[in-house]
Design an enzyme around this catalytic site. Structure first.
Site, PDB file in Angstrom:
ATOM      1  N   LYS A 188       4.852 -55.082  34.006  1.00 36.88           N
ATOM      2  CA  LYS A 188       4.823 -55.279  35.466  1.00 36.88           C
ATOM      3  C   LYS A 188       3.460 -54.906  36.051  1.00 36.88           C
ATOM      4  O   LYS A 188       2.894 -55.659  36.828  1.00 36.88           O
ATOM      5  CB  LYS A 188       5.916 -54.413  36.146  1.00 36.88           C
ATOM      6  CG  LYS A 188       7.327 -54.711  35.673  1.00 36.88           C
ATOM      7  CD  LYS A 188       8.363 -53.914  36.469  1.00 36.88           C
ATOM      8  CE  LYS A 188       8.270 -52.408  36.279  1.00 36.88           C
ATOM      9  NZ  LYS A 188       8.638 -51.931  34.918  1.00 36.88           N
ATOM     10  N   ARG A 192      14.250 -49.693  42.484  1.00 38.97           N
ATOM     11  CA  ARG A 192      14.824 -49.323  41.192  1.00 38.97           C
ATOM     12  C   ARG A 192      16.297 -48.978  41.306  1.00 38.97           C
ATOM     13  O   ARG A 192      16.928 -48.680  40.282  1.00 38.97           O
ATOM     14  CB  ARG A 192      14.082 -48.122  40.628  1.00 38.97           C
ATOM     15  CG  ARG A 192      13.002 -48.445  39.585  1.00 38.97           C
ATOM     16  CD  ARG A 192      12.333 -47.141  39.255  1.00 38.97           C
ATOM     17  NE  ARG A 192      11.681 -47.032  37.991  1.00 38.97           N
ATOM     18  CZ  ARG A 192      10.371 -47.182  37.793  1.00 38.97           C
ATOM     19  NH1 ARG A 192       9.594 -47.573  38.759  1.00 38.97           N
ATOM     20  NH2 ARG A 192       9.855 -46.958  36.601  1.00 38.97           N
ATOM     21  N   ARG A 221       0.293 -47.832  24.354  1.00 43.49           N
ATOM     22  CA  ARG A 221      -0.404 -47.527  25.613  1.00 43.49           C
ATOM     23  C   ARG A 221      -0.922 -46.085  25.568  1.00 43.49           C
ATOM     24  O   ARG A 221      -2.047 -45.817  25.957  1.00 43.49           O
ATOM     25  CB  ARG A 221       0.558 -47.721  26.797  1.00 43.49           C
ATOM     26  CG  ARG A 221      -0.030 -47.320  28.132  1.00 43.49           C
ATOM     27  CD  ARG A 221       0.724 -47.930  29.290  1.00 43.49           C
ATOM     28  NE  ARG A 221       1.962 -47.218  29.602  1.00 43.49           N
ATOM     29  CZ  ARG A 221       2.886 -47.667  30.452  1.00 43.49           C
ATOM     30  NH1 ARG A 221       2.738 -48.835  31.040  1.00 43.49           N
ATOM     31  NH2 ARG A 221       3.969 -46.968  30.703  1.00 43.49           N
ATOM     32  N   ARG A 269      -0.207 -40.688  30.031  1.00 39.89           N
ATOM     33  CA  ARG A 269       0.900 -40.390  30.946  1.00 39.89           C
ATOM     34  C   ARG A 269       1.867 -39.410  30.290  1.00 39.89           C
ATOM     35  O   ARG A 269       2.267 -39.604  29.150  1.00 39.89           O
ATOM     36  CB  ARG A 269       1.637 -41.685  31.295  1.00 39.89           C
ATOM     37  CG  ARG A 269       0.929 -42.510  32.335  1.00 39.89           C
ATOM     38  CD  ARG A 269       1.636 -43.823  32.583  1.00 39.89           C
ATOM     39  NE  ARG A 269       3.054 -43.670  32.917  1.00 39.89           N
ATOM     40  CZ  ARG A 269       3.780 -44.622  33.486  1.00 39.89           C
ATOM     41  NH1 ARG A 269       3.217 -45.773  33.790  1.00 39.89           N
ATOM     42  NH2 ARG A 269       5.047 -44.431  33.740  1.00 39.89           N
ATOM     43  N   ARG A 294      13.956 -43.025  30.435  1.00 39.77           N
ATOM     44  CA  ARG A 294      13.511 -44.084  31.355  1.00 39.77           C
ATOM     45  C   ARG A 294      14.291 -45.372  31.119  1.00 39.77           C
ATOM     46  O   ARG A 294      14.657 -46.078  32.062  1.00 39.77           O
ATOM     47  CB  ARG A 294      12.010 -44.325  31.187  1.00 39.77           C
ATOM     48  CG  ARG A 294      11.175 -43.215  31.840  1.00 39.77           C
ATOM     49  CD  ARG A 294       9.794 -43.116  31.243  1.00 39.77           C
ATOM     50  NE  ARG A 294       8.904 -44.195  31.633  1.00 39.77           N
ATOM     51  CZ  ARG A 294       7.764 -44.471  30.990  1.00 39.77           C
ATOM     52  NH1 ARG A 294       7.391 -43.760  29.938  1.00 39.77           N
ATOM     53  NH2 ARG A 294       7.001 -45.442  31.410  1.00 39.77           N
TER      54      ARG A 294
HETATM   55  P1  AMP Z   1       6.379 -46.284  36.622  1.00 42.56           P
HETATM   56  O1  AMP Z   1       4.907 -46.065  36.709  1.00 42.56           O
HETATM   57  O2  AMP Z   1       6.854 -47.402  37.497  1.00 42.56           O
HETATM   58  O3  AMP Z   1       6.877 -46.392  35.211  1.00 42.56           O
HETATM   59  O4  AMP Z   1       7.063 -44.967  37.235  1.00 42.56           O
HETATM   60  C1  AMP Z   1       6.867 -43.696  36.642  1.00 42.56           C
HETATM   61  C2  AMP Z   1       7.936 -42.728  37.129  1.00 42.56           C
HETATM   62  O5  AMP Z   1       7.845 -42.565  38.552  1.00 42.56           O
HETATM   63  C3  AMP Z   1       9.382 -43.158  36.901  1.00 42.56           C
HETATM   64  O6  AMP Z   1       9.837 -42.851  35.605  1.00 42.56           O
HETATM   65  C4  AMP Z   1      10.106 -42.348  37.970  1.00 42.56           C
HETATM   66  O7  AMP Z   1      10.200 -40.994  37.627  1.00 42.56           O
HETATM   67  C5  AMP Z   1       9.131 -42.451  39.133  1.00 42.56           C
HETATM   68  N1  AMP Z   1       9.371 -43.666  39.955  1.00 42.56           N
HETATM   69  C6  AMP Z   1       8.521 -44.722  40.124  1.00 42.56           C
HETATM   70  N2  AMP Z   1       9.039 -45.631  40.950  1.00 42.56           N
HETATM   71  C7  AMP Z   1      10.265 -45.156  41.308  1.00 42.56           C
HETATM   72  C8  AMP Z   1      11.301 -45.660  42.139  1.00 42.56           C
HETATM   73  N3  AMP Z   1      11.193 -46.849  42.763  1.00 42.56           N
HETATM   74  N4  AMP Z   1      12.419 -44.896  42.271  1.00 42.56           N
HETATM   75  C9  AMP Z   1      12.542 -43.708  41.665  1.00 42.56           C
HETATM   76  N5  AMP Z   1      11.607 -43.184  40.853  1.00 42.56           N
HETATM   77  C10 AMP Z   1      10.468 -43.901  40.680  1.00 42.56           C
END
Ligand code: AMP
Length: 191
Positions: free
Chosen positions: A13, A87, A126, A138, A149
Site C-alpha cells: 500500500k 482499518r 523490508r 520498524r 498485525r
Molecule cells: P502501518 O504503517 O499502516 O503498517 O501501521 C503501523 C501501525 O500503526 C499498526 O500496526 C497500528 O498499530 C497503527 N495503525 C496505523 N494505522 C492505524 C489505523 N487506521 N487504526 C489503528 N491503528 C493503526
C-alpha cells in the site's frame, strides 16, 4: 479523486501510494506514518501509542480518526490516498461522515490481494534492507508483531472488503504482480 488502498501489512500500500503521489499529485494519508511521526517527535499521543504499535495491535479509532480529520481539514481540495486507514468498520463509518462533512466523495477502495507467505517474506526483507542501508528498522517488522498485525487485519480490517463491496466501491488488483504492473492496474482503475 479520493481512494482507499486496502490490504494486509506488506501488501504494498505504501509503495503504491508514494507512486500515486509522484505521478498524480495525490496526497498520501498514512495513519501509520502519522503515528510514527508522533512517536519520533515524542508527543504525548506518540508515547501513548508506542507499545501498542510495537506489539502489532491497532491503536484506538478515536486517535486515528482525529489524525485523519486534521489532515483532511488542512487539504480541503482532497485528492487523498488513504493508506492504512480505515482499518475498522467504525473508522470506515467515520470516514464516510468526514467526507460528507467536507463535500468529498470516495471514488473506490482498491484491494491489493496477496498471500500470507509472501507478506512474511516481504516484511522480513523490508527489515533486512533497511538494516543494510543503515536505516532504522520498524519495531513492528518482526515475526511476532507481524503475526498480531495479520490477525488484527483478518479480524478487524478484512470486513471492510464486504463493506465497500456492498457500496459498489470495491476494486481488486493482484498485489503479487510486479510493482509496475500493480501500478498500471491501479492507474487503469483510476482512469
Ligand atoms: P502501518 O504503517 O499502516 O503498517 O501501521 C503501523 C501501525 O500503526 C499498526 O500496526 C497500528 O498499530 C497503527 N495503525 C496505523 N494505522 C492505524 C489505523 N487506521 N487504526 C489503528 N491503528 C493503526
Amino acid at each position: 479523486m479520493n481512494i482507499i488502498l486496502l490490504g494486509p501489512p506488506g501488501a504494498g500500500k505504501g509503495t503504491q501510494a508514494k507512486m500515486l503521489v509522484e505521478e498524480r499529485g495525490m496526497i498520501q494519508l498514512s495513519t501509520g506514518d502519522m503515528l510514527r511521526a508522533a512517536r519520533t517527535s515524542g508527543t504525548e499521543m506518540g508515547n501513548k501509542v508506542a507499545a501498542v504499535m510495537d506489539a502489532g495491535e491497532l491503536v484506538t479509532d478515536e486517535i486515528v480518526i482525529g489524525l485523519i480529520r486534521e489532515q483532511m481539514e488542512a487539504n480541503p481540495d482532497g485528492g487523498f490516498i488513504f493508506d492504512g486507514f480505515p482499518r475498522t468498520l467504525a473508522q470506515a463509518d467515520a470516514l464516510e461522515d468526514l467526507m460528507k462533512e467536507m463535500g468529498q466523495t470516495l471514488a473506490c477502495a482498491v484491494e491489493l490481494r496477496v498471500r500470507d507467505e509472501v507478506l512474511v517474506e516481504r516484511i522480513v526483507n523490508r527489515a533486512r534492507e533497511a538494516a543494510a542501508a543503515g536505516q532504522p528498522v520498524r519495531a513492528d517488522d518482526n515475526e511476532e508483531s507481524l503475526k498480531t498485525r495479520l490477525m488484527e487485519y483478518y479480524k478487524k480490517t478484512s470486513p471492510l472488503l464486504g463493506y465497500y463491496h456492498a457500496k459498489g466501491k470495491l476494486k481488486r488488483v493482484d498485489g503479487l504482480a510486479e510493482m509496475k504492473v500493480v501500478k498500471a492496474s491501479i492507474g487503469a482503475i483510476l482512469d
